[in-house]
Motif scaffolding. Structure first.
Motif, PDB file in Angstrom:
ATOM      1  N   UNK A  32      18.752  -9.141  23.508  1.00 14.88           N
ATOM      2  CA  UNK A  32      20.050  -9.734  23.793  1.00 14.88           C
ATOM      3  C   UNK A  32      19.979 -11.250  23.697  1.00 14.88           C
ATOM      4  N   UNK A  33      21.094 -11.856  23.389  1.00 13.84           N
ATOM      5  CA  UNK A  33      21.203 -13.301  23.440  1.00 13.84           C
ATOM      6  C   UNK A  33      20.961 -13.771  24.867  1.00 13.84           C
ATOM      7  N   UNK A  34      20.063 -14.738  25.028  1.00 12.23           N
ATOM      8  CA  UNK A  34      19.725 -15.186  26.368  1.00 12.23           C
ATOM      9  C   UNK A  34      18.816 -14.255  27.116  1.00 12.23           C
ATOM     10  N   UNK A  35      18.383 -13.158  26.468  1.00 16.13           N
ATOM     11  CA  UNK A  35      17.518 -12.131  27.066  1.00 16.13           C
ATOM     12  C   UNK A  35      18.168 -11.464  28.278  1.00 16.13           C
ATOM     13  N   UNK A  36      19.498 -11.490  28.320  1.00 15.13           N
ATOM     14  CA  UNK A  36      20.231 -10.869  29.412  1.00 15.13           C
ATOM     15  C   UNK A  36      21.489 -10.203  28.860  1.00 15.13           C
ATOM     16  N   UNK A  37      21.983  -9.211  29.571  1.00 10.79           N
ATOM     17  CA  UNK A  37      23.221  -8.536  29.191  1.00 10.79           C
ATOM     18  C   UNK A  37      23.762  -7.841  30.437  1.00 10.79           C
ATOM     19  N   UNK A  38      24.879  -7.144  30.274  1.00 13.44           N
ATOM     20  CA  UNK A  38      25.520  -6.430  31.377  1.00 13.44           C
ATOM     21  C   UNK A  38      25.771  -4.996  30.937  1.00 13.44           C
ATOM     22  N   UNK A  39      25.417  -4.048  31.782  1.00 11.38           N
ATOM     23  CA  UNK A  39      25.652  -2.638  31.495  1.00 11.38           C
ATOM     24  C   UNK A  39      26.820  -2.112  32.318  1.00 11.38           C
ATOM     25  N   UNK A  40      27.703  -1.382  31.623  1.00 16.85           N
ATOM     26  CA  UNK A  40      28.850  -0.734  32.251  1.00 16.85           C
ATOM     27  C   UNK A  40      28.612   0.770  32.187  1.00 16.85           C
ATOM     28  N   UNK A  41      28.504   1.399  33.351  1.00 18.95           N
ATOM     29  CA  UNK A  41      28.098   2.804  33.389  1.00 18.95           C
ATOM     30  C   UNK A  41      29.140   3.749  33.951  1.00 18.95           C
ATOM     31  N   UNK A  42      30.082   3.237  34.709  1.00 20.88           N
ATOM     32  CA  UNK A  42      30.999   4.120  35.417  1.00 20.88           C
ATOM     33  C   UNK A  42      32.438   3.686  35.182  1.00 20.88           C
ATOM     34  N   UNK A  43      33.386   4.615  35.286  1.00 25.75           N
ATOM     35  CA  UNK A  43      34.799   4.254  35.117  1.00 25.75           C
ATOM     36  C   UNK A  43      35.197   3.100  36.037  1.00 25.75           C
ATOM     37  N   UNK A  44      35.939   2.170  35.469  1.00 22.43           N
ATOM     38  CA  UNK A  44      36.391   1.009  36.207  1.00 22.43           C
ATOM     39  C   UNK A  44      35.477  -0.195  36.085  1.00 22.43           C
ATOM     40  N   UNK A  45      34.224   0.021  35.697  1.00 21.41           N
ATOM     41  CA  UNK A  45      33.345  -1.125  35.541  1.00 21.41           C
ATOM     42  C   UNK A  45      33.779  -1.951  34.336  1.00 21.41           C
TER      43      UNK A  45
END
Length: 761
Positions: A104-117
């Motif tokens: 990932x850019x910046x070696x960081x990212x965000x994971x969205x796993x559940x409805x509403x996230x």
């Protein structure tokens, strides 16, 4: 047909310092997940706000990665997901080969796993489009909902793993990689500063987890109109968006335009080009890279051309799902002849962007292009290219060298790579010069490179015609560039020189005003990758700023003489210089020059390299911190505040355990049984952290199984008036694993720690 490139992919030969290639490298690379980049978080107001908010019990957010200026001027603004408001789980920072965070850019990212996230971006500039850099699990496809200022758009993003998870088993040491892809959408409205765009998992969005790396927002202008002096492909039967084969209509239009000295016009829409087009002495112009799309795996293939080929303002989208180096699955494959131009193209999902071979090319200009998600090189001058320029291009997620001058059989002469941005090349280098004469690399930004390469590379390799004349590297910047080589088991530099095929002789290489920021391993490297000790000569560095390394400022592994003038190194992870030639009977590198700082002391133990599972070396000594940069785990962590923050050498970043769930543990692996007699615990020194007492038990283990108590449970008081630091001394003991168990905290219902220092006895 493109030659097999297994020998030109950044693959390394057997390690020159020790044997045993092809062992699993995840453990070795994991040692730098939180490696002493020894650098503070990016000094931005947002980063400070997020840190303060979390300390006070605010929403979860990761610290923004360090950013630097330089490279291409682009029409879009990039927003990192981890810096945006989100309810997902932050991942990274991580430098482990074949991990989602490391690519990932910046070696960081965000994971969205559940409805509403969701991830929600607040715009700092007008925009009417979004391009999302994302990953979904292998084998999955699905949609993701888009909201503007709280209202969901009718159109959802369609995300797929079809062009990701690429295996290259013929490249020694390579794992599955290329986890990310891009998807773009015109929003259908003009947004202004302060408007909010949200990516959210809704009912029907089932390809979870979605990993969101970043989003590019752009104010896209109106589609271009047909030039007066042109023929349109639609006049010859091409029909946009109908899914039919438009190749023959394009051929007829190209032939007519050339005969009449007119341009080929391609209006808005998607046109299918399943069989390659040949060009010579003709211009092909589209309505803009957001409007005109040529869909095919090898749209243009040329040889034996005279030149004056001009490609302007359209996109080439392929559907290449595996890397086959025996197939020319490139947006453009072949030669350009003389005086050609490639400008304003968007290239995505082909094997390579532009691969130049099968004839001479001269005075070519490649500028203002966007090349994303290709499975091998972005642009490669594969020999016999002269007096040409690659400038102001943006490349992200290439599966091999992003930009390469490879003098394969015939030298590349007098070419320039100017003011480009390279982000997240997943194998090999950001920019590479393999042999050739009088070539220049200037004003570029290379960041977040991955395995089997570094940031910027100059070498006699891959049977290239040897380097000669003058090679200039001016005003280039690298950020988090370099990687642990999975075969060598040591780091590759942000800037590195390799005399593998032949010694550097008859060439003058000048490096001026080089800046290397947060290099995971060494910043500058000199090596004979073949392990035979060919001497390095003719390299002069006149001005370099090295700002954070995981290991060394300079790493020399061959003999010779190079000149370093006005090189300054700060926040060096181990010591200033490593100077251990191989074979060991060669004389060490001789460094001449003046005005340097931070390059001393020199690493003294040349008898062996640390074992593969220990990560980069540390210079041991009484009172030194054995935990810094080591692998660390926790029983739980609050999103955005991972356990790696507790051993990164930066007291301003911290780990926070899962809230309201005592007991919680933090465990560091020292790599081997280590004699220690003191532990120092720190919280961020900011006065915003009120005085608190945490109850902690300290235990140790030699095997990671059974633990013995080193210090029984007791309260440690952290007072900002005295630096928010607590220490405990004990009789010398030799654990490999040190575990802290937190059972209470008077200031917050979680374990919190910004630094765990385990001091050698």
């Amino acid at each position: 047909m493109i030659p097999i490139r297994a020998r030109r992919t950044g693959t390394q030969p057997p390690p020159p310092r020790r044997s045993g290639a092809r062992a699993a490298v995840a453990t070795a690379a994991a040692a730098v997940t939180a490696l002493a980049l020894a650098s503070p978080t990016a000094p931005t107001a947002l980063a400070a706000e997020q840190a303060t908010g979390q300390a006070a019990g605010g929403p979860s957010a990761a610290a923004c990665p360090t950013s630097v200026s330089g490279g291409a001027t682009v029409p879009f603004r990039t927003y990192e997901a981890e810096c945006a408001s989100h309810t997902g789980s932050a991942i990274g920072p991580d430098f482990t080969q074949a991990s989602l965070a490391s690519e990932a850019s910046g070696r960081q990212a965000v994971q969205l796993s559940a409805p509403g996230q969701h991830v929600e971006f607040t715009l700092a500039a007008p925009a009417n489009s979004i391009n999302v850099h994302y990953s979904v699990p292998d084998g999955r496809s699905g949609t993701l909902s888009v909201y503007v200022n709280g209202t969901r758009l009718a159109s959802r993003l369609t995300l797929t793993s079809r062009h990701s998870y690429i295996d290259t088993p013929w490249i020694t040491g390579a794992k599955t990689h290329n986890f990310y892809s891009d998807v773009r959408l015109l929003l259908g409205r003009d947004l202004g500063v302060g408007d909010r765009v949200r990516l959210q998992v809704d009912s029907g969005d089932t390809a979870t987890p979605y990993t969101i790396d970043l989003a590019d927002f752009e104010q896209v202008g109106a589609a271009g109109t047909r030039p007066a002096n042109s023929v349109s492909v639609t006049d010859f039967g091409a029909t946009p968006d109908d899914g039919g084969d438009d190749s023959n209509a394009f051929r007829q239009a190209i032939s007519a335009a050339r005969a009449q000295s007119r341009e080929v016009w391609v209006p808005p829409g998607r046109f299918e080009i399943p069989t390659s087009l040949q060009l010579d002495q003709v211009t092909v112009r589209g309505a803009g890279q957001w409007y005109t799309v040529l869909h095919g795996n090898n749209v243009f293939q040329n040889s034996g051309v005279t030149g004056n080929i001009r490609l302007h303002d359209f996109a080439v989208f392929g559907d290449v799902t595996e890397r086959n180096d025996g197939s020319p699955d490139n947006a453009y494959h072949g030669s350009f002849g003389a005086n050609s131009v490639v400008s304003g193209l968007w290239i995505q999902n082909t094997k390579c962007g532009l691969w130049l071979m099968n004839g001479a090319t001269s005075n070519l200009v490649v500028e203002n292009n966007r090349i994303l998600d290709v499975l091998a090189d972005g642009i490669n001058f594969d020999g016999n290219v002269r007096d040409s320029v690659i400038r102001n291009n943006y490349l992200r997620n290439t599966g091999d060298d992003a930009l390469a001058l490879w003098s394969n059989g015939s030298p590349n002469v007098g070419n320039s790579i100017l003011n480009n941005t390279v982000v997240s090349s997943t194998l090999a280098n950001g920019i590479a010069v393999y042999g050739g004469t009088n070539n220049t690399v200037s004003g570029n930004l290379v960041r977040d490179t991955n395995a089997l390469g570094g940031g910027i590379h100059v070498a006699n390799r891959f049977n290239a015609t040897p380097l000669s004349g003058t090679v200039k590297l001016d005003n280039n910047v690298t950020l988090r560039a370099g990687a642990l080589d999975p075969n060598w088991k040591f780091g590759v530099g942000a800037l590195w020189f390799d005399g593998r095929d032949s010694a550097f002789s008859g060439v003058s290489i000048t490096v001026t005003n080089f800046r290397a920021v947060d290099s995971p391993y060494e910043a500058i490297q000199f090596i004979d990758g073949g392990g035979t000790g060919k001497p390095m000569q003719g390299v002069t560095v006149n001005g370099a700023s090295i700002e954070g390394t995981g290991t060394f400022a300079v790493q020399a592994q061959t003999t010779g003489t190079v000149t370093l003038n006005n090189v300054t190194a700060t926040r060096v992870g181990v010591v200033g210089t490593y100077n251990c030639p191989f074979p060991t009977d060669r004389a060490p590198m001789v460094f001449t020059g003046s005005g340097n700082s931070g390059l001393t002391p020199t690493w003294t133990d040349c008898t062996s390299w640390p074992p593969p599972n220990s990560g980069p070396p540390t210079q041991p000594g009484t009172g030194s911190n054995a935990a810094k940069g080591r692998p660390v785990t926790a029983s739980g962590s609050q999103g955005g505040y991972p356990p790696g923050n507790a051993v990164d050498g930066n007291a301003d970043t911290y780990w926070e355990s899962t809230n309201n769930a005592f007991p919680q543990t933090l465990t560091v692996d020292l790599g081997e049984p280590t004699s220690v007699n003191k532990i120092t615990l720190k919280l961020p020194p900011s006065s915003s952290w009120g005085t608190r007492t945490q109850t902690v038990t300290i235990a140790g283990s030699t095997d990671g199984g059974g633990y013995s108590t080193i210090v029984a449970a007791r309260g440690y008081t952290f007072d900002p008036a005295t630096g928010n630091t607590a220490s405990v001394s004990f009789g010398a003991t030799s654990p490999r694993y040190v575990r802290l168990t937190f059972t209470a905290n008077t200031g917050w219902p979680a374990g919190q720690l910004s630094e765990l220092e385990v001091l050698r006895s």
